[in-house]
Design an enzyme around this catalytic site. Structure first.
Site, PDB file in Angstrom:
ATOM      1  N   THR A  32       0.797  -1.039  -0.090  1.00 56.54           N
ATOM      2  CA  THR A  32       0.034  -0.119  -0.025  1.00 56.54           C
ATOM      3  C   THR A  32       0.804   1.309  -0.054  1.00 56.54           C
ATOM      4  O   THR A  32       1.734   1.397   0.797  1.00 56.54           O
ATOM      5  CB  THR A  32      -0.936   0.078   1.165  1.00 56.54           C
ATOM      6  OG1 THR A  32      -1.699  -1.102   1.237  1.00 56.54           O
ATOM      7  CG2 THR A  32      -1.535   1.238   1.417  1.00 56.54           C
ATOM      8  N   TYR A 171      -7.134  -8.753   8.275  1.00 60.75           N
ATOM      9  CA  TYR A 171      -8.086  -7.907   7.556  1.00 60.75           C
ATOM     10  C   TYR A 171      -9.336  -8.952   7.404  1.00 60.75           C
ATOM     11  O   TYR A 171      -9.193 -10.200   7.902  1.00 60.75           O
ATOM     12  CB  TYR A 171      -7.429  -7.393   6.267  1.00 60.75           C
ATOM     13  CG  TYR A 171      -6.451  -6.424   6.429  1.00 60.75           C
ATOM     14  CD1 TYR A 171      -6.614  -5.138   6.784  1.00 60.75           C
ATOM     15  CD2 TYR A 171      -5.027  -6.723   6.345  1.00 60.75           C
ATOM     16  CE1 TYR A 171      -5.492  -4.279   7.241  1.00 60.75           C
ATOM     17  CE2 TYR A 171      -3.810  -5.801   6.524  1.00 60.75           C
ATOM     18  CZ  TYR A 171      -4.205  -4.560   6.943  1.00 60.75           C
ATOM     19  OH  TYR A 171      -3.270  -3.731   7.039  1.00 60.75           O
TER      20      TYR A 171
END
Ligand SMILES: Cc1cc2nc3c(=O)[nH]c(=O)nc-3n(C[C@H](O)[C@H](O)[C@H](O)COP(=O)(O)O)c2cc1C
Length: 354
Positions: A32, A171
């Site tokens: 990311t 996640y």
């Protein structure tokens, strides 16, 4: 004739991954970067991936890309696929990567509890852990299955060569796999098979949305970003149940995320997590974790270990993460002996690398 190509040995040779031809055994790990304003990857993002693809990385795996539901994530600079011009932005990225002979997979991401509850949207979790999050209903599951499938369809249209489902690091999908965060008492919690059921449904939905021959990768981990000692499987037998659920649902490749690729996954064997994934399912696997972070790597046992274990068939690809941030040409420099031009990874510089 230099002896340098021997440094990376067989890792520089072409291969195929679930039918997809790749120029080397190196992948770029998903990272990311917060550089896609409004969820749209810019031309700079395209150039960023292209620089790695033209320097010996056989398969780029993109940073996590949010599936199209508000619960997936809130950060506006994290890329999307299904929002507005995002598809066009990705089309430019895949064109740039293909122009230099590279291949690229889109990583599909839902943050689960790690989405901050802002903008009036609660974070979605398997069973309301942590408190304040929304325990997903069966209807919520259907909503997200559709969002994953939509994102996968757009990825195909945008020119991606493969899709990776992010089921690692704590996640949403990993929160289903982990008993601590999955306390459901219906068919989606409890035994390893039940904990794997919703992530496997996601695999099935994505598989149905992409061409039969397109590789579908599932990324998983034992550790969580908030708990490095956490585990989804206490034994190879438990891991087998989880991974076989993915395999039965249509996964082609398993990407086993570890912080140190050389660490044994279970007591009693040196095999790492990617090694176990391959051993238990017969699927090709990708390993990752602290490869080449500093130049010492080239004089260390770690390089020899990596080569030997790759050559013995323990895993098929090696993903490079942090070292590629400051060294887009790491593979080229290493394979041509220009080790002095490689800069050690430094956390403090991370945001400046692109
Ligand atoms: C800045 C940064 C961002 C990351 N973002 C993601 C991500 O979006 N998806 C993911 O699965 N892993 C992500 N990771 C984990 C990496 O893919 C990789 O597993 C990790 O950095 C270990 O590999 P390395 O030691 O080669 O860096 C990220 C890591 C870093 C350093």
């Amino acid at each position: 004739m230099t002896t340098i190509p021997a440094l990376l040995g067989s890792l520089l040779t072409p291969t195929t991954l679930a039918g997809l031809p790749l120029s080397s055994r190196f992948a770029m790990a998903p990272m990311t970067r917060f550089r896609s304003p409004g969820g749209v990857p810019t031309p700079e993002v395209a150039a960023y991936y292209r620089r790695r693809a033209e320097n010996g990385i056989g398969l780029i795996i993109t940073e996590g890309v949010l599936v199209g539901h508000p619960s997936a994530g809130h950060e506006p600079s994290v890329p999307r696929l299904t929002a507005g011009p995002a598809e066009q932005g990705w089309r430019h990225v895949t064109d740039e990567v293909h122009a230099v002979g590279g291949r690229i997979a889109a990583q599909l991401w839902h943050l689960g509890s790690q989405r901050e509850p802002v903008d009036g949207v609660a974070s979605w979790t398997p069973s309301g852990v942590p408190s304040g999050s929304r325990a997903m209903t069966l209807a919520d599951m259907d909503t997200l299955l559709a969002a994953y499938a939509d994102a996968a369809r757009v990825a195909v249209r945008a020119g991606f060569d493969a899709v990776e489902i992010h089921a690692a690091h704590g996640y949403l999908l990993d929160e289903f796999l982990w008993p601590y965060t999955n306390r459901r008492t219906d068919g989606f919690g409890g035994s390893p098979a039940a904990r794997a059921a919703f992530p496997a449904e996601v695999v099935r939905a994505v598989r149905a949305a992409i061409p039969t021959r397109m590789p579908l990768i599932v990324r998983f981990s034992q550790f969580k970003e908030r708990d490095y000692t956490a585990r989804i499987a206490e034994s190879p037998a438990e891991l087998a149940v989880l991974l076989q659920a993915f395999t039965a649902a249509g996964a082609d490749v398993l990407h086993a995320s570890q912080r140190d690729f050389a660490a044994p996954a279970f007591p009693g064997s040196p095999r790492n997590l990617a090694g176990w994934a391959k051993h238990l399912t017969g699927l090709p696997s990708i390993t990752v974790g602290s490869v080449g972070l500093t130049r010492d790597f080239f004089d260390s046992d770690a390089l020899r270990t990596l080569l030997d274990r790759h050559d013995a068939g323990e895993f098929d690809l090696i993903a490079l993460g942090r070292i590629l941030l400051g060294n887009p040409a790491w593979v080229t420099l290493a394979s041509t002996g220009r080790l002095d031009a490689i800069r050690d990874y430094r956390k403090a510089d991370e945001d400046t690398y692109f």
